[in-house]
Motif scaffolding. Structure first.
Motif, PDB file in Angstrom:
ATOM      1  N   TYR A  38      40.075  45.731  46.669  1.00  0.00           N
ATOM      2  CA  TYR A  38      40.686  44.891  45.634  1.00  0.00           C
ATOM      3  C   TYR A  38      39.675  44.634  44.528  1.00  0.00           C
ATOM      4  CZ  TYR A  38      43.818  44.441  49.506  1.00  0.00           C
ATOM      5  OH  TYR A  38      44.661  44.754  50.530  1.00  0.00           O
ATOM      6  N   ARG A  39      39.896  45.239  43.380  1.00  0.00           N
ATOM      7  CA  ARG A  39      39.003  44.972  42.246  1.00  0.00           C
ATOM      8  C   ARG A  39      39.237  43.534  41.811  1.00  0.00           C
ATOM      9  NH1 ARG A  39      40.074  49.079  37.844  1.00  0.00           N
ATOM     10  NH2 ARG A  39      41.982  49.573  38.981  1.00  0.00           N
ATOM     11  N   PHE A  67      41.238  42.610  38.559  1.00  0.00           N
ATOM     12  CA  PHE A  67      42.352  43.480  38.187  1.00  0.00           C
ATOM     13  C   PHE A  67      43.709  42.762  38.215  1.00  0.00           C
ATOM     14  CE2 PHE A  67      45.687  46.580  39.301  1.00  0.00           C
ATOM     15  CZ  PHE A  67      45.594  47.410  38.206  1.00  0.00           C
ATOM     16  N   ALA A  68      44.006  42.105  39.328  1.00  0.00           N
ATOM     17  CA  ALA A  68      45.335  41.501  39.491  1.00  0.00           C
ATOM     18  C   ALA A  68      45.574  40.372  38.494  1.00  0.00           C
ATOM     19  CB  ALA A  68      45.509  41.010  40.927  1.00  0.00           C
ATOM     20  N   ALA A  79      56.955  47.457  34.617  1.00  0.00           N
ATOM     21  CA  ALA A  79      55.830  48.148  33.972  1.00  0.00           C
ATOM     22  C   ALA A  79      54.525  47.842  34.714  1.00  0.00           C
ATOM     23  CB  ALA A  79      55.720  47.725  32.510  1.00  0.00           C
ATOM     24  N   ALA A  80      54.355  46.580  35.095  1.00  0.00           N
ATOM     25  CA  ALA A  80      53.142  46.185  35.812  1.00  0.00           C
ATOM     26  C   ALA A  80      53.066  46.887  37.161  1.00  0.00           C
ATOM     27  CB  ALA A  80      53.111  44.673  35.998  1.00  0.00           C
ATOM     28  N   PHE A 131      52.061  50.427  36.663  1.00  0.00           N
ATOM     29  CA  PHE A 131      50.654  50.440  36.251  1.00  0.00           C
ATOM     30  C   PHE A 131      49.736  50.274  37.463  1.00  0.00           C
ATOM     31  CE2 PHE A 131      46.800  48.448  34.505  1.00  0.00           C
ATOM     32  CZ  PHE A 131      46.520  49.312  33.467  1.00  0.00           C
ATOM     33  N   ARG A 132      50.072  49.306  38.308  1.00  0.00           N
ATOM     34  CA  ARG A 132      49.296  49.063  39.525  1.00  0.00           C
ATOM     35  C   ARG A 132      49.251  50.295  40.419  1.00  0.00           C
ATOM     36  NH1 ARG A 132      48.684  44.284  42.238  1.00  0.00           N
ATOM     37  NH2 ARG A 132      49.090  42.368  41.116  1.00  0.00           N
ATOM     38  N   GLU A 166      47.157  53.031  38.798  1.00  0.00           N
ATOM     39  CA  GLU A 166      45.734  52.702  38.809  1.00  0.00           C
ATOM     40  C   GLU A 166      45.148  52.864  40.210  1.00  0.00           C
ATOM     41  OE1 GLU A 166      42.982  50.954  36.913  1.00  0.00           O
ATOM     42  OE2 GLU A 166      43.857  52.456  35.617  1.00  0.00           O
ATOM     43  N   ILE A 178      44.768  58.358  32.202  1.00  0.00           N
ATOM     44  CA  ILE A 178      45.314  57.400  31.244  1.00  0.00           C
ATOM     45  C   ILE A 178      46.506  58.007  30.509  1.00  0.00           C
ATOM     46  CG2 ILE A 178      44.783  56.183  29.077  1.00  0.00           C
ATOM     47  CD1 ILE A 178      41.986  55.621  30.297  1.00  0.00           C
ATOM     48  N   LEU A 222      49.568  58.232  32.782  1.00  0.00           N
ATOM     49  CA  LEU A 222      50.221  56.944  32.939  1.00  0.00           C
ATOM     50  C   LEU A 222      51.149  56.690  31.760  1.00  0.00           C
ATOM     51  CD1 LEU A 222      50.704  54.304  34.313  1.00  0.00           C
ATOM     52  CD2 LEU A 222      48.586  53.434  33.362  1.00  0.00           C
ATOM     53  N   GLU A 223      50.667  57.053  30.574  1.00  0.00           N
ATOM     54  CA  GLU A 223      51.475  56.876  29.376  1.00  0.00           C
ATOM     55  C   GLU A 223      52.801  57.633  29.516  1.00  0.00           C
ATOM     56  OE1 GLU A 223      49.922  56.965  24.827  1.00  0.00           O
ATOM     57  OE2 GLU A 223      48.501  56.704  26.461  1.00  0.00           O
ATOM     58  N   LEU A 271      55.069  55.996  32.199  1.00  0.00           N
ATOM     59  CA  LEU A 271      55.740  54.791  31.708  1.00  0.00           C
ATOM     60  C   LEU A 271      56.833  55.146  30.715  1.00  0.00           C
ATOM     61  CD1 LEU A 271      53.123  51.951  31.194  1.00  0.00           C
ATOM     62  CD2 LEU A 271      55.091  51.972  32.695  1.00  0.00           C
ATOM     63  N   ARG A 302      36.116  44.692  31.892  1.00  0.00           N
ATOM     64  CA  ARG A 302      37.018  45.109  32.978  1.00  0.00           C
ATOM     65  C   ARG A 302      38.322  44.325  32.973  1.00  0.00           C
ATOM     66  NH1 ARG A 302      34.400  42.063  38.046  1.00  0.00           N
ATOM     67  NH2 ARG A 302      33.968  40.160  36.919  1.00  0.00           N
ATOM     68  N   ILE A 325      42.268  46.231  30.668  1.00  0.00           N
ATOM     69  CA  ILE A 325      43.514  46.336  31.428  1.00  0.00           C
ATOM     70  C   ILE A 325      44.668  45.757  30.592  1.00  0.00           C
ATOM     71  CG2 ILE A 325      44.752  45.514  33.488  1.00  0.00           C
ATOM     72  CD1 ILE A 325      42.678  47.537  34.257  1.00  0.00           C
ATOM     73  N   ARG A 365      45.533  48.013  27.632  1.00  0.00           N
ATOM     74  CA  ARG A 365      46.270  49.215  28.046  1.00  0.00           C
ATOM     75  C   ARG A 365      47.718  48.896  28.373  1.00  0.00           C
ATOM     76  NH1 ARG A 365      43.317  51.838  32.864  1.00  0.00           N
ATOM     77  NH2 ARG A 365      45.112  53.232  32.807  1.00  0.00           N
ATOM     78  N   LEU A 366      47.934  47.830  29.147  1.00  0.00           N
ATOM     79  CA  LEU A 366      49.301  47.506  29.560  1.00  0.00           C
ATOM     80  C   LEU A 366      50.177  47.127  28.364  1.00  0.00           C
ATOM     81  CD1 LEU A 366      49.492  45.692  33.002  1.00  0.00           C
ATOM     82  CD2 LEU A 366      51.341  46.953  31.917  1.00  0.00           C
ATOM     83  N   LEU A 377      50.814  50.370  26.271  1.00  0.00           N
ATOM     84  CA  LEU A 377      51.733  51.270  26.977  1.00  0.00           C
ATOM     85  C   LEU A 377      53.174  50.840  26.786  1.00  0.00           C
ATOM     86  CD1 LEU A 377      49.807  51.891  30.318  1.00  0.00           C
ATOM     87  CD2 LEU A 377      50.582  53.652  28.731  1.00  0.00           C
ATOM     88  N   ASN A 378      53.382  49.544  26.548  1.00  0.00           N
ATOM     89  CA  ASN A 378      54.735  49.047  26.342  1.00  0.00           C
ATOM     90  C   ASN A 378      55.094  48.937  24.859  1.00  0.00           C
ATOM     91  OD1 ASN A 378      56.105  48.234  29.046  1.00  0.00           O
ATOM     92  ND2 ASN A 378      53.925  47.752  29.267  1.00  0.00           N
ATOM     93  N   ALA A 422      44.217  36.020  41.555  1.00  0.00           N
ATOM     94  CA  ALA A 422      45.348  36.890  41.894  1.00  0.00           C
ATOM     95  C   ALA A 422      44.940  38.008  42.857  1.00  0.00           C
ATOM     96  CB  ALA A 422      45.962  37.478  40.626  1.00  0.00           C
ATOM     97  N   SER A 423      43.720  38.542  42.701  1.00  0.00           N
ATOM     98  CA  SER A 423      43.274  39.588  43.616  1.00  0.00           C
ATOM     99  C   SER A 423      43.067  39.015  45.018  1.00  0.00           C
ATOM    100  CB  SER A 423      41.973  40.225  43.117  1.00  0.00           C
ATOM    101  OG  SER A 423      42.228  41.016  41.982  1.00  0.00           O
ATOM    102  N   ASP A 479      46.454  38.798  46.504  1.00  0.00           N
ATOM    103  CA  ASP A 479      46.906  40.148  46.874  1.00  0.00           C
ATOM    104  C   ASP A 479      46.297  40.586  48.206  1.00  0.00           C
ATOM    105  OD1 ASP A 479      48.404  40.374  44.631  1.00  0.00           O
ATOM    106  OD2 ASP A 479      47.201  41.931  43.672  1.00  0.00           O
TER     107      ASP A 479
END
Lengths: 298, 298
Positions: free
Chosen positions: A205-206, A209-210, A233-234, A237-238, A241, A267, A270-271, A274, B99, B103, B106-107, B110-111, B210-211, B214
């Protein structure tokens, strides 16, 4: 000189550097000796200069001691004995009770799973104890401590400490001595995640990230995207990634050029993913609307 | 001496300390001068001692320069001019492309939401650029830069930098000059979250929270809890924690005792909430099973 007295190693350096400050007394002694013909004036001059320069160097040496020498000793200071661990049959062991670990401990305990937490920061253990969150002071990289905590009988080991090297050390220790334990680990960076994955840890778990994804979902909703679209979308993405980190962990770390081009590819993929998901999404939304229109027409 | 030449301030110190190393030549000069009767031997002795001690001090002074003096100059070094910002009508501005920030960028992109990212770490901007993630080098605490980036016309401002003070500074700047901007902010700790909430920021994300949740959900599932139960527990935990942080942000920070007892109360309340939720959950599961039994009986 201080080596032969009974000073702790850290005090030895302080003492050695402090000797330089004894110089003031030497001036007095020196002028007294000259007046009484013990020293020739040549010798006295020499001594005065030596003493003066040594004195000038003293504060510098003290600073060096404080900033450069003492910190190196921090890790070899005699340690407090670890707390005695009373729980020895819990299914979960957690290393670290910081902002990450204490959340895990609370959530698992709230659901009825006994969780033994170790942390090598005595102050943190004490602080969390005041809030009713129990943990033990102790170094989770010590095999004997893990044995005492019941690592042979536990099911999960959760690594939540933020020192990368220590975390990897615990992984190695567990793989060698408690291969039945499933490991879940916090990663402090993408590179750290690679290291953990390469060691065979499946659940990585980075750490930020979450939360970054959570923020992004709220941002998308604030910008006008329907909530289910933002969540979808999330989710994509998750998943993307996660797959990307796992794949890239296997790359040759020395090959920076290969790494960068692989990352760019991921990357771009992913585009596309999506975009096509959006089409499918749009398409089914249109279909639903059309179906509704048909129904009302009939 | 170096003050009058055209050296940069940081080089002046290096130069001054390096002068001490010129000493070797002095030995040669000194013995030559004595042999030719320019210096008396008294004077020569004095000089030799001075030079010797200065030489001994040189490596120490160089170390001091490197470790203590130079770092202080890091922040006053003439700064590179900020990058020219080409996008000026994006709905989202992001401070920080680390980091966390990359994220988010990008998200959102992407949308389809134009996102302008500023970061004061030129190297990070360059690195992310290599992966195809665009950001601008610039200090997001500078009003003129925010204006250039189109802060008047944007809808959202996302703060993802990890320096607490700088983040609060940006919040104040935005409240004063761009009150229409909705702020979403990363918090590096619970205390930092309090500070942000007290300043009226509604969307605050503790960076590792959140991580940690998770990881906990996966741990619960690995321990045998059905996935929907684990997710439900996490959801309750999140809601409860969110309410708790918001309420505790309003407490008097000086009143440590009140703070601790309030925190304990929140933790106990959560325990009760989860326990009663479990009952309700169990009850409805039982009801469903009973209903199924009834249906098959009928």
């Amino acid at each position: 000189m201080s080596r032969y007295s009974r000073l702790e190693p850290t005090q030895r350096y302080l003492f050695a550097f402090a000797l330089a400050q004894g110089g003031e007394f030497a001036f007095v002694l020196c002028s007294f000796a000259t007046q009484n013909g013990v020293f020739t004036s040549d010798m006295a001059n020499l001594l005065v200069v030596t003493v003066a320069l040594t004195m000038a160097a003293a504060p510098i040496l003290m600073t060096i001691n404080e900033r450069l020498v003492q910190p190196r000793f921090a890790s070899v200071l005699p340690e407090r004995e670890p707390d005695e661990i009373e729980e020895r049959d819990n299914p979960v062991l957690v290393a670290g009770v910081g902002r990450f670990g204490h959340i895990v401990a609370r959530l698992l305990r709230l659901n009825g799973y006994g969780t033994t937490v170790l942390d090598h920061d005595a102050e943190q253990v004490e602080t969390l104890g005041r809030y009713g969150i129990k943990s033990y002071y102790g170094d989770a990289t010590r095999l004997d401590l893990l044995q005492t905590a019941g690592a042979e009988r536990a099911k999960l080991f959760v690594i939540t400490i933020d020192q990368e090297e220590q975390a990897l050390k615990i992984v190695d220790l567990i793989h060698e001595h408690f291969p039945q334990l499933r490991i879940l680990a916090r990663a402090t960076s993408r590179q750290h995640a690679y290291e953990l994955l390469r060691r065979g840890v499946q659940h990585v778990y980075r750490e930020t990230f979450a939360s970054a994804v959570d923020l992004s979902v709220d941002a998308l909703v604030a910008l006008g995207l329907p909530k289910h679209r933002a969540q979808r979308a999330a989710q994509l993405f998750r998943e993307h990634e996660d797959a990307s980190v796992r794949e890239m962990a296997q790359l040759d770390t020395e090959d920076m050029k290969g790494y960068v081009s692989m990352a760019r590819l991921h990357i771009a993929n992913l585009e596309n993913a999506l975009a096509s998901d959006k089409d499918v999404f749009q398409h089914s939304a249109d279909a639903a609307r059309d179906a509704g229109a048909d129904a009302s027409a009939s």
